[in-house]
Write a protein that holds these residues in place. Structure first.
Motif, short mmCIF file in Angstrom:
data_model
loop_
_atom_site.label_atom_id
_atom_site.label_comp_id
_atom_site.label_asym_id
_atom_site.label_seq_id
_atom_site.Cartn_x
_atom_site.Cartn_y
_atom_site.Cartn_z
N LYS A 72 0.90 -1.18 0.01
CA LYS A 72 -0.09 0.18 0.06
C LYS A 72 0.60 1.35 -0.08
N ALA A 73 1.99 1.19 0.99
CA ALA A 73 2.82 2.31 0.79
C ALA A 73 3.57 2.58 -0.51
N GLU A 74 3.77 1.42 -1.15
CA GLU A 74 4.44 1.47 -2.56
C GLU A 74 3.51 2.18 -3.56
N LEU A 75 2.18 1.63 -3.56
CA LEU A 75 1.14 2.31 -4.23
C LEU A 75 1.07 3.50 -4.09
N SER A 76 0.86 4.09 -2.89
CA SER A 76 0.99 5.55 -2.65
C SER A 76 1.78 6.26 -3.20
N ASP A 77 3.06 5.98 -3.08
CA ASP A 77 4.31 6.45 -3.63
C ASP A 77 3.99 6.75 -5.26
N ILE A 78 3.76 5.57 -5.78
CA ILE A 78 3.56 5.52 -7.26
C ILE A 78 2.17 6.62 -7.53
N SER A 79 1.31 6.61 -6.82
CA SER A 79 0.15 7.38 -7.20
C SER A 79 0.42 8.79 -7.24
N GLY A 80 1.46 9.23 -6.08
CA GLY A 80 1.95 10.41 -5.94
C GLY A 80 2.89 10.91 -7.04
N ARG A 81 3.71 9.92 -7.53
CA ARG A 81 4.63 10.33 -8.99
C ARG A 81 3.71 10.55 -10.01
N LEU A 82 2.88 9.72 -10.12
CA LEU A 82 1.81 9.73 -11.32
C LEU A 82 0.98 11.11 -11.49
N LYS A 83 0.66 11.57 -10.22
CA LYS A 83 0.00 12.89 -10.01
C LYS A 83 0.86 13.84 -10.65
N ILE A 84 2.21 13.90 -10.25
CA ILE A 84 3.13 14.88 -10.72
C ILE A 84 3.17 14.92 -12.20
N ILE A 85 3.49 13.45 -12.67
CA ILE A 85 3.93 13.55 -14.26
C ILE A 85 2.70 13.92 -14.78
N ARG A 86 1.28 13.51 -14.38
CA ARG A 86 0.14 14.13 -15.17
C ARG A 86 0.18 15.57 -15.23
N LYS A 87 0.53 16.06 -14.27
CA LYS A 87 0.47 17.64 -14.21
C LYS A 87 1.56 18.46 -15.41
N GLU A 88 2.73 17.55 -15.23
CA GLU A 88 3.91 18.11 -16.11
C GLU A 88 3.18 17.79 -17.43
N VAL A 89 2.81 16.80 -17.76
CA VAL A 89 2.30 16.42 -19.18
C VAL A 89 1.33 17.22 -19.64
N ARG A 90 0.52 18.00 -18.70
CA ARG A 90 -0.76 18.83 -19.15
C ARG A 90 0.10 20.40 -19.26
N LEU A 91 1.17 20.51 -18.45
CA LEU A 91 1.87 21.97 -18.67
C LEU A 91 2.62 21.89 -19.99
N CYS A 92 3.03 20.63 -20.46
CA CYS A 92 3.83 20.49 -21.72
C CYS A 92 2.74 20.82 -22.87
N GLU A 93 1.46 20.36 -22.77
CA GLU A 93 0.52 20.29 -23.60
C GLU A 93 0.29 21.89 -23.73
N GLY A 94 -0.02 22.62 -22.57
CA GLY A 94 -0.32 23.92 -22.52
C GLY A 94 0.81 24.78 -23.25
N ILE A 95 2.05 24.56 -22.96
CA ILE A 95 2.98 25.33 -23.69
C ILE A 95 2.90 25.36 -25.10
N ALA A 96 2.78 23.90 -25.51
CA ALA A 96 2.71 23.73 -27.08
C ALA A 96 1.57 24.44 -27.79
N ALA A 97 0.38 24.66 -26.88
CA ALA A 97 -0.75 25.38 -27.41
C ALA A 97 -0.76 26.98 -27.26
N ARG A 98 -0.12 27.25 -26.36
CA ARG A 98 0.07 28.71 -25.87
C ARG A 98 1.26 29.46 -26.49
N SER A 99 2.49 28.84 -26.69
CA SER A 99 3.58 29.44 -27.16
C SER A 99 3.43 30.41 -28.26
#
Length: 460
Positions: A390-417
């Motif tokens: 469960k602890a390992e799952l929690s760490d993975i979920s936390g990292r996935l949350k950060i990755i998803r956010k950064e992917v959305r930021l990359c998409e935002g940069i590509a659309a906004r620049s």
């Protein structure tokens, strides 16, 4: 699968019965995210004030997915998230939670699974409700429409009156957009408070309505003083429609604006000169080898400077911003986050951005596969080993949350620049034109003010 699903743990252990190819990992993560937010231990006093209606809070996500699979649900909406707030100081956490649970039972208890969590982290105690979109009783969907919203308010008011708590007797029915509400709450600039700033500045420099109109025009606003209309209106460059001035507040009605202008005096005010303060900065090193930042980083940093985000702590007069910049005041937080991502990872080109996004997506795929394996392992283990998983799952979920956010930021940069680049070009052209007009105006004043120019009779 009919009736209450109190503890369907054995059923949950069968992945063939719970799998539903319609729901992606993002859909499931959305449900996990909203449940984790609603039952956040930092907001609910170690989750003491968390109750499940027709489900167990510890296994609610699995139970809700079992319901969806049992009724072969294929809809896109996985759950609904609502809340109920109480007036500051008139309810205890225990009462607030009790009212929330009773409301959930009266509103959804006969057909839907609900998580009720009472948040204690703000001055205003409030309940969160996470409602499964599918009924365990008949497989029908909950309809989030105006009729059900009115019913929810009615039952909430009935319960509050039973507990002698305050209710809103005459709700206006109008609600600010959430983004606007958050911006005003956090003190960030919005279209309305920038317009107020412009009107205040124009009033402070005006002695007549004509002065007032001219001052606002310099800041990119137009005022309509049409005597055939009851209310004066203001419209900024780039706005789709005008706004009545009185809606900016009590200080912006027709009569009050006239009073504020009339309070200004034509008399010249003298002030004593203050001692000039000279600051000396010592810079070590040399600027000879300094490299100018270009590409995407340079574009975003320059735009942040124009918006007033940089340098940090700089006081910006938003009322005098170019109208294209004013359009992005509500997007300052997103632009700031995108700038930080570019600078943190030294991304200057579209190719580098695409490469970075690709690496994130590769890492995300690997983590999703690993999480899937850990979910399967968790069902077969118990005790300390299960807690470790469960602890390992929690760490993975936390990292996935950060990755998803950064992917959305990359998409935002590509659309906004490209849009930012076009806006800066327009702003630069408008600034050059404004400077040219100012130079011509100053030259005209200089020439017309000469004392030795010939008069109309030919003399000096």
């Amino acid at each position: 699968m009919r009736g209450r699903l109190d503890h369907p743990i054995d059923y949950a252990e069968n992945p063939e019965k719970t799998a539903n190819p319609k729901y992606t990992e993002d859909d499931l993560q959305a449900m996990v995210d909203v449940m984790e937010y609603a039952t956040n231990k930092d907001k609910t006093e170690q989750r003491f004030f968390v109750t499940g209606v027709n489900c167990d809070p510890t296994t609610a996500r699995d139970e809700m997915m079992i319901t969806k699979a049992g009724w072969s649900d294929t809809s896109e909406i996985v759950c609904y998230h609502g809340f109920q707030s109480f007036k500051h100081g008139e309810v205890t956490p225990e009462q607030a939670h009790e009212v929330g649970v009773k409301l959930a039972e009266r509103m959804w208890g006969d057909r839907f699974q609900v998580i009720v969590a009472t948040h204690l982290n703000t001055d205003c105690l409030h309940n969160h409700f996470v409602v499964n979109s599918v009924s365990f009783a008949d497989g029908m969907h909950y309809h989030d429409n105006k009729a059900n919203l009115r019913l929810l308010r009615q039952r909430s008011d009935e319960l509050c009156r039973e507990y002698a708590l305050s209710v809103i007797e005459h709700p206006s029915g109008k609600k600010k957009p959430y983004a606007l509400y958050q911006a005003e709450k956090q003190g960030r600039p919005t279209r309305d408070n920038v317009a107020r700033q412009a009107v205040d500045e124009a009033i402070s420099k005006s002695f007549t309505l004509k002065d007032f109109d001219r001052q606002l025009a310099e800041m990119g606003y137009r005022i309509n003083f049409d005597p055939n209309r009851k209310y004066w209106t203001i419209i900024g460059k780039g706005w789709q429609r005008p706004k009545r001035l009185y809606k900016l507040g009590e200080e912006y009605t027709n009569d009050r604006i006239m009073e504020r202008i009339s309070e200004n005096s034509y008399a010249v005010k003298f002030q004593s000169f203050s001692e000039p303060q000279v600051k000396v900065y010592r810079v070590k090193g040399s600027l000879k080898n300094a490299r100018k930042i270009g590409g995407l980083r340079g574009l975003y940093l320059h735009y942040c400077y124009k918006l007033g985000i940089l340098p940090k702590g700089r006081k910006q007069n938003y009322a005098r911003l170019h109208y294209l910049l004013k359009d992005d005041l509500m997007k300052m937080e997103a632009i700031t986050q995108e700038t930080r991502l570019l600078c943190r990872n030294h991304i200057d080109t579209a190719e580098q951005l695409c490469s970075y996004k690709g690496s994130l997506e590769t890492e995300m795929s690997a983590l999703l596969q690993k999480r899937k394996e850990l979910y399967s392992k968790s069902r077969r283990t118990s005790g300390e080993e299960k807690e470790a998983v469960k602890a390992e799952l929690s760490d993975i979920s936390g990292r996935l949350k950060i990755i998803r956010k950064e992917v959305r930021l990359c998409e935002g940069i590509a659309a906004r620049s490209d849009t930012l680049k076009e806006k800066l070009q327009t702003i630069r052209a408008d600034e050059h034109e404004q400077q040219r007009k100012e130079l011509m105006k100053n030259e005209h004043r200089r020439r017309s003010g000469r004392t030795n120019r010939p008069n109309e009779l030919g003399g000096l």
